[in-house]
Design a protein around this motif. Sequence first.
Motif, mmCIF file in Angstrom:
data_model
loop_
_atom_site.group_PDB
_atom_site.id
_atom_site.type_symbol
_atom_site.label_atom_id
_atom_site.label_comp_id
_atom_site.label_asym_id
_atom_site.label_seq_id
_atom_site.Cartn_x
_atom_site.Cartn_y
_atom_site.Cartn_z
ATOM 1 N N ALA A 98 79.275 -29.041 83.859
ATOM 2 C CA ALA A 98 78.291 -28.434 82.906
ATOM 3 C C ALA A 98 78.704 -28.835 81.379
ATOM 4 C CB ALA A 98 78.437 -26.618 82.943
ATOM 5 N N LEU A 99 80.381 -28.131 80.696
ATOM 6 C CA LEU A 99 80.665 -28.680 79.264
ATOM 7 C C LEU A 99 79.949 -30.085 79.268
ATOM 8 C CD1 LEU A 99 83.965 -26.769 79.728
ATOM 9 C CD2 LEU A 99 81.776 -26.300 79.210
ATOM 10 N N ARG A 100 81.051 -30.964 80.677
ATOM 11 C CA ARG A 100 81.281 -32.474 80.105
ATOM 12 C C ARG A 100 79.060 -33.382 80.088
ATOM 13 N NH1 ARG A 100 81.319 -37.080 84.836
ATOM 14 N NH2 ARG A 100 82.458 -39.226 83.076
ATOM 15 N N ALA A 101 78.447 -32.239 80.683
ATOM 16 C CA ALA A 101 77.065 -32.820 80.325
ATOM 17 C C ALA A 101 76.526 -32.458 78.950
ATOM 18 C CB ALA A 101 76.412 -32.235 81.389
ATOM 19 N N GLY A 102 77.306 -31.685 78.234
ATOM 20 C CA GLY A 102 77.197 -31.049 76.791
ATOM 21 C C GLY A 102 76.650 -29.315 76.403
ATOM 22 N N ALA A 103 76.465 -28.956 77.300
ATOM 23 C CA ALA A 103 75.903 -27.420 78.121
ATOM 24 C C ALA A 103 76.989 -26.363 77.094
ATOM 25 C CB ALA A 103 76.276 -26.784 78.970
ATOM 26 N N SER A 104 76.817 -25.666 76.884
ATOM 27 C CA SER A 104 77.234 -24.882 75.110
ATOM 28 C C SER A 104 78.224 -23.695 76.205
ATOM 29 C CB SER A 104 76.279 -24.275 74.536
ATOM 30 O OG SER A 104 75.849 -25.647 73.487
ATOM 31 N N GLY A 105 77.302 -22.984 77.106
ATOM 32 C CA GLY A 105 77.702 -22.087 77.841
ATOM 33 C C GLY A 105 77.410 -21.954 79.369
ATOM 34 N N PHE A 106 78.400 -20.883 80.315
ATOM 35 C CA PHE A 106 78.047 -20.995 81.646
ATOM 36 C C PHE A 106 78.807 -19.521 81.457
ATOM 37 C CE2 PHE A 106 80.214 -20.719 85.843
ATOM 38 C CZ PHE A 106 79.097 -22.492 86.626
ATOM 39 N N LEU A 116 74.010 -11.289 80.233
ATOM 40 C CA LEU A 116 73.458 -12.770 80.210
ATOM 41 C C LEU A 116 72.523 -12.701 78.839
ATOM 42 C CD1 LEU A 116 71.196 -15.412 81.189
ATOM 43 C CD2 LEU A 116 69.165 -13.352 81.691
ATOM 44 N N LEU A 117 71.985 -11.785 78.264
ATOM 45 C CA LEU A 117 71.378 -11.419 77.264
ATOM 46 C C LEU A 117 72.309 -11.583 76.241
ATOM 47 C CD1 LEU A 117 69.177 -8.038 77.565
ATOM 48 C CD2 LEU A 117 68.460 -10.509 77.800
ATOM 49 N N GLN A 118 73.641 -11.677 76.485
ATOM 50 C CA GLN A 118 74.456 -11.528 74.999
ATOM 51 C C GLN A 118 74.908 -13.406 75.152
ATOM 52 O OE1 GLN A 118 75.608 -9.699 72.159
ATOM 53 N NE2 GLN A 118 76.485 -11.503 72.042
ATOM 54 N N GLY A 119 74.860 -13.852 76.006
ATOM 55 C CA GLY A 119 75.089 -14.941 76.493
ATOM 56 C C GLY A 119 73.927 -15.518 75.460
ATOM 57 N N ILE A 120 72.504 -15.539 75.798
ATOM 58 C CA ILE A 120 71.565 -16.781 74.770
ATOM 59 C C ILE A 120 71.615 -16.491 73.704
ATOM 60 C CG2 ILE A 120 69.183 -16.242 74.797
ATOM 61 C CD1 ILE A 120 68.415 -15.385 77.912
ATOM 62 N N ARG A 121 71.777 -14.980 73.096
ATOM 63 C CA ARG A 121 71.657 -14.838 71.862
ATOM 64 C C ARG A 121 74.023 -15.477 71.395
ATOM 65 N NH1 ARG A 121 71.035 -9.341 73.601
ATOM 66 N NH2 ARG A 121 69.312 -8.747 72.744
ATOM 67 N N THR A 122 74.593 -15.329 71.917
ATOM 68 C CA THR A 122 75.980 -16.567 71.433
ATOM 69 C C THR A 122 75.533 -17.683 71.546
ATOM 70 O OG1 THR A 122 77.588 -15.110 72.522
ATOM 71 C CG2 THR A 122 77.853 -17.176 72.227
ATOM 72 N N VAL A 123 74.882 -18.554 72.283
ATOM 73 C CA VAL A 123 74.816 -19.729 72.684
ATOM 74 C C VAL A 123 74.072 -19.860 71.455
ATOM 75 C CG1 VAL A 123 73.505 -22.042 73.967
ATOM 76 C CG2 VAL A 123 74.991 -20.309 74.897
ATOM 77 N N ALA A 124 72.350 -19.176 71.015
ATOM 78 C CA ALA A 124 72.235 -19.974 70.160
ATOM 79 C C ALA A 124 72.326 -20.029 68.514
ATOM 80 C CB ALA A 124 70.674 -18.439 69.880
ATOM 81 N N THR A 125 73.934 -19.069 68.969
ATOM 82 C CA THR A 125 74.408 -18.605 67.459
ATOM 83 C C THR A 125 74.712 -20.524 67.034
ATOM 84 O OG1 THR A 125 76.299 -17.605 67.817
ATOM 85 C CG2 THR A 125 73.863 -16.696 66.948
ATOM 86 N N GLY A 126 75.819 -21.372 67.896
ATOM 87 C CA GLY A 126 75.997 -22.316 68.318
ATOM 88 C C GLY A 126 77.370 -22.242 68.637
#
Length: 219
Positions: A98-106, A116-126
């Motif tokens: 997932a990381l190698r493919a470019g994912a920002s989180g797991f 999950l909700l906090q994860g979405i918010r975290t990834v959205a901020t970059g």
Amino acid sequence: MTASTRVLVCDDHALIRTGLTTIIDAQPDLEVVGSCGDGRAAVRLARELEPDVVVMDVRMPLLDGIEATRLLAGDGVVDPVKVLVVTTFNLDEYVYEALRAGASGFLLKDAPPAHLLQGIRTVATGAALLAPEVTRRLVGRYAARIRPPRPTADDDVLTSRELEVLRLVAEGLSNREIAETLVLGQETVKTHVSRILGKLGLRDRVQAVIHAYRQGLVS
């Protein structure tokens, strides 16, 4: 009013898709703009709908979530999409791919909804979403394979303070913990992290951690 974070949900199980959509749409700052059940549709909808975050399952028909992530967020993608991979499989291999493919989180699907909700918010901020212990374990093992070698020692562009911050990011410290360690304000640390990413051409903290390991800044 602040615009909602736009989310695309991709999972091949309709019940899980419905559950994720319900949980996410119940939040005032999040909005599900689409959902789908296979990787090809995920790529097509992400390009059409331009979500802020794609919640991506790993095992899907037609095109798996890892390959879909690579097409949306991998090296060379002009406008990469932030992808949060959510799976039932807690395997190093999946996290690495997932990381190698470019994912920002797991995240694992059995994580509490709040995670999950906090994860979405975290990834959205970059920012990146990986537990520090997972980051250290995986990057220490796979760093040489995740990102190709850089032709120049571009860490020369970083100030001594930025190098300090980068080392602490690579050790898994949050902005608050870095601020406490270096006796700085959290906003100052946030600024340093943003400058580090910009100077090194990195997308998020995951890539910053990988870069630090590749350059031997941490071991």
